[in-house]
Motif scaffolding. Sequence first.
Motif, PDB file in Angstrom:
ATOM      1  N   THR A  83       6.319  67.652  66.183  1.00 56.46           N
ATOM      2  CA  THR A  83       5.655  68.197  65.036  1.00 56.46           C
ATOM      3  C   THR A  83       4.312  67.008  64.693  1.00 56.46           C
ATOM      4  OG1 THR A  83       7.135  69.796  64.412  1.00 56.46           O
ATOM      5  CG2 THR A  83       5.285  69.343  62.670  1.00 56.46           C
ATOM      6  N   ALA A  84       4.821  65.861  64.516  1.00 62.13           N
ATOM      7  CA  ALA A  84       4.050  64.978  64.188  1.00 62.13           C
ATOM      8  C   ALA A  84       3.078  64.624  65.075  1.00 62.13           C
ATOM      9  CB  ALA A  84       4.706  63.675  63.431  1.00 62.13           C
ATOM     10  N   ARG A  85       3.406  64.624  66.373  1.00 64.81           N
ATOM     11  CA  ARG A  85       2.552  64.281  67.643  1.00 64.81           C
ATOM     12  C   ARG A  85       1.558  65.252  67.736  1.00 64.81           C
ATOM     13  NH1 ARG A  85       6.841  61.893  72.006  1.00 64.81           N
ATOM     14  NH2 ARG A  85       7.048  59.472  70.843  1.00 64.81           N
ATOM     15  N   GLU A  86       2.052  66.702  67.479  1.00 67.01           N
ATOM     16  CA  GLU A  86       1.098  67.744  67.867  1.00 67.01           C
ATOM     17  C   GLU A  86       0.007  67.952  66.934  1.00 67.01           C
ATOM     18  OE1 GLU A  86       3.763  71.068  68.622  1.00 67.01           O
ATOM     19  OE2 GLU A  86       4.092  70.090  70.810  1.00 67.01           O
ATOM     20  N   ASP A  87       0.462  67.695  65.239  1.00 59.82           N
ATOM     21  CA  ASP A  87      -0.268  68.259  64.531  1.00 59.82           C
ATOM     22  C   ASP A  87      -1.210  67.009  63.808  1.00 59.82           C
ATOM     23  OD1 ASP A  87       0.657  70.792  64.981  1.00 59.82           O
ATOM     24  OD2 ASP A  87       2.086  70.900  63.193  1.00 59.82           O
ATOM     25  N   TYR A  88      -0.302  65.838  63.959  1.00 58.97           N
ATOM     26  CA  TYR A  88      -0.985  64.605  63.169  1.00 58.97           C
ATOM     27  C   TYR A  88      -1.466  63.433  63.876  1.00 58.97           C
ATOM     28  CZ  TYR A  88       0.665  67.361  59.281  1.00 58.97           C
ATOM     29  OH  TYR A  88       0.987  68.571  58.548  1.00 58.97           O
ATOM     30  N   GLU A  89      -1.463  63.597  65.324  1.00 52.29           N
ATOM     31  CA  GLU A  89      -1.676  62.554  66.081  1.00 52.29           C
ATOM     32  C   GLU A  89      -0.690  61.205  66.201  1.00 52.29           C
ATOM     33  OE1 GLU A  89      -5.828  61.621  65.878  1.00 52.29           O
ATOM     34  OE2 GLU A  89      -6.529  63.778  65.621  1.00 52.29           O
ATOM     35  N   LEU A  90       0.423  61.376  65.774  1.00 52.66           N
ATOM     36  CA  LEU A  90       1.532  60.436  65.800  1.00 52.66           C
ATOM     37  C   LEU A  90       1.457  59.678  67.129  1.00 52.66           C
ATOM     38  CD1 LEU A  90       3.884  59.213  63.983  1.00 52.66           C
ATOM     39  CD2 LEU A  90       5.389  60.699  65.812  1.00 52.66           C
ATOM     40  N   PRO A  91       1.190  58.431  67.339  1.00 52.18           N
ATOM     41  CA  PRO A  91       1.225  57.681  68.518  1.00 52.18           C
ATOM     42  C   PRO A  91       2.598  57.713  69.413  1.00 52.18           C
ATOM     43  CG  PRO A  91       0.456  56.453  66.654  1.00 52.18           C
ATOM     44  CD  PRO A  91       0.892  57.588  66.115  1.00 52.18           C
ATOM     45  N   GLU A  92       2.569  57.683  70.646  1.00 47.35           N
ATOM     46  CA  GLU A  92       3.730  57.792  71.276  1.00 47.35           C
ATOM     47  C   GLU A  92       4.918  56.639  70.933  1.00 47.35           C
ATOM     48  OE1 GLU A  92       4.656  60.322  74.012  1.00 47.35           O
ATOM     49  OE2 GLU A  92       2.664  61.167  73.130  1.00 47.35           O
ATOM     50  N   ASN A  93       4.462  55.462  70.421  1.00 46.05           N
ATOM     51  CA  ASN A  93       5.501  54.525  70.186  1.00 46.05           C
ATOM     52  C   ASN A  93       6.089  54.659  68.688  1.00 46.05           C
ATOM     53  OD1 ASN A  93       2.590  53.672  68.930  1.00 46.05           O
ATOM     54  ND2 ASN A  93       3.742  52.186  67.946  1.00 46.05           N
ATOM     55  N   LEU A  94       5.919  55.697  68.028  1.00 44.86           N
ATOM     56  CA  LEU A  94       6.606  55.869  66.589  1.00 44.86           C
ATOM     57  C   LEU A  94       7.507  57.317  66.855  1.00 44.86           C
ATOM     58  CD1 LEU A  94       3.535  55.686  64.342  1.00 44.86           C
ATOM     59  CD2 LEU A  94       5.275  54.006  64.835  1.00 44.86           C
ATOM     60  N   ILE A  95       8.581  57.098  66.473  1.00 49.43           N
ATOM     61  CA  ILE A  95       9.568  58.118  66.477  1.00 49.43           C
ATOM     62  C   ILE A  95      10.220  58.364  64.961  1.00 49.43           C
ATOM     63  CG2 ILE A  95      11.995  58.398  67.209  1.00 49.43           C
ATOM     64  CD1 ILE A  95      10.024  57.582  69.432  1.00 49.43           C
ATOM     65  N   VAL A  96      10.096  59.579  64.698  1.00 50.15           N
ATOM     66  CA  VAL A  96      10.116  60.175  63.225  1.00 50.15           C
ATOM     67  C   VAL A  96      11.445  59.823  62.826  1.00 50.15           C
ATOM     68  CG1 VAL A  96       9.913  61.925  61.562  1.00 50.15           C
ATOM     69  CG2 VAL A  96       8.095  61.734  63.199  1.00 50.15           C
ATOM     70  N   VAL A  97      11.779  59.388  61.688  1.00 52.19           N
ATOM     71  CA  VAL A  97      13.175  59.422  61.353  1.00 52.19           C
ATOM     72  C   VAL A  97      13.191  59.883  59.627  1.00 52.19           C
ATOM     73  CG1 VAL A  97      13.987  57.345  62.532  1.00 52.19           C
ATOM     74  CG2 VAL A  97      13.045  56.982  60.218  1.00 52.19           C
ATOM     75  N   PHE A  98      12.129  60.162  59.296  1.00 55.13           N
ATOM     76  CA  PHE A  98      12.078  61.191  57.914  1.00 55.13           C
ATOM     77  C   PHE A  98      10.793  61.640  57.639  1.00 55.13           C
ATOM     78  CE2 PHE A  98      11.472  61.294  53.235  1.00 55.13           C
ATOM     79  CZ  PHE A  98      12.686  61.844  52.895  1.00 55.13           C
ATOM     80  N   VAL A 122       8.345  52.416  59.585  1.00 52.48           N
ATOM     81  CA  VAL A 122       6.927  52.317  58.994  1.00 52.48           C
ATOM     82  C   VAL A 122       6.670  53.442  58.440  1.00 52.48           C
ATOM     83  CG1 VAL A 122       6.149  50.459  60.569  1.00 52.48           C
ATOM     84  CG2 VAL A 122       5.790  52.794  61.282  1.00 52.48           C
ATOM     85  N   SER A 123       5.757  53.523  57.553  1.00 55.06           N
ATOM     86  CA  SER A 123       5.143  54.836  57.027  1.00 55.06           C
ATOM     87  C   SER A 123       3.710  55.184  57.749  1.00 55.06           C
ATOM     88  CB  SER A 123       4.642  54.516  55.565  1.00 55.06           C
ATOM     89  OG  SER A 123       4.045  55.613  55.022  1.00 55.06           O
ATOM     90  N   TYR A 124       3.780  56.274  58.365  1.00 48.83           N
ATOM     91  CA  TYR A 124       2.607  56.832  59.123  1.00 48.83           C
ATOM     92  C   TYR A 124       1.895  57.797  58.090  1.00 48.83           C
ATOM     93  CZ  TYR A 124      -0.197  58.871  62.663  1.00 48.83           C
ATOM     94  OH  TYR A 124      -1.459  59.594  63.473  1.00 48.83           O
ATOM     95  N   ASN A 125       0.625  57.550  57.683  1.00 51.18           N
ATOM     96  CA  ASN A 125      -0.391  58.448  56.999  1.00 51.18           C
ATOM     97  C   ASN A 125      -0.668  59.272  58.065  1.00 51.18           C
ATOM     98  OD1 ASN A 125      -2.471  59.372  55.607  1.00 51.18           O
ATOM     99  ND2 ASN A 125      -2.573  57.724  54.533  1.00 51.18           N
ATOM    100  N   LEU A 126      -0.112  60.662  57.415  1.00 43.42           N
ATOM    101  CA  LEU A 126      -0.353  61.901  58.268  1.00 43.42           C
ATOM    102  C   LEU A 126      -1.905  62.306  58.185  1.00 43.42           C
ATOM    103  CD1 LEU A 126       2.690  63.944  57.134  1.00 43.42           C
ATOM    104  CD2 LEU A 126       2.201  62.961  59.538  1.00 43.42           C
TER     105      LEU A 126
END
Length: 151
Positions: A83-98, A122-126
Motif C-alpha cells: 500500500t505504501a509503495r503504491e500510494d505513497y511512493e515508498l522506496p524499495e529499501n523500506l519495509i513497513v512495520v507500523f 525510520v519514519s517515512y513521511n507519507l
Amino acid sequence: MKDYSALIDNVKKADNELFWLGSASSDQINKLEKILEVKLPESFRQFLSEYGGGGIIDAEISGIEDNHAALDNGGTVFGDTLTAREDYELPENLIVVFFKDYEICWCLDSSSTDNSGEYPVVSYNLFHHKVDNKIADSFSDFFKDYLELRA
C-alpha cells in the motif's frame, strides 16, 4: 530477540489490550523475504516467529497473518508495504512495520545495516515521500520502546 515477557506483563497491567497474530513459520518468513526481495534483520524475524505481529489494540505492529506471508491485508507487512509503495511512493529499501491511519509509516531501512545485520527503524513521511528521521537503531530497540511507552 530479547525476552520481553516482563514488559508485556507491564503493558497488560496498565490496562492495555494486546492481540498477537500468532507465530509465523520459518518458511513463511522466508517467503515474505522473497516477495519483498529483501533479507529481514534477525530481530524482526524472531518477532515474526514468536508473535507474528500485533501488539496493543489500535497500535499493532505489522506482521504475518494466519501464517500466510503473501496476504495483502492491512496490518500485514506485505499489505502495508505494498500500500505504501503504491500510494505513497515508498522506496524499495523500506519495509513497513507500523502503519497507522494512513498518517504514520515506520519502516525497516534495508539500505542501512549495522555490523550485526540489523536495520534501523525510520519514519517515512507519507505526504512528502521521504524519510523524516530514525526512530530506533534496530527492530529490537523499537519493540522495547513500543512496549515501555505503553506500560
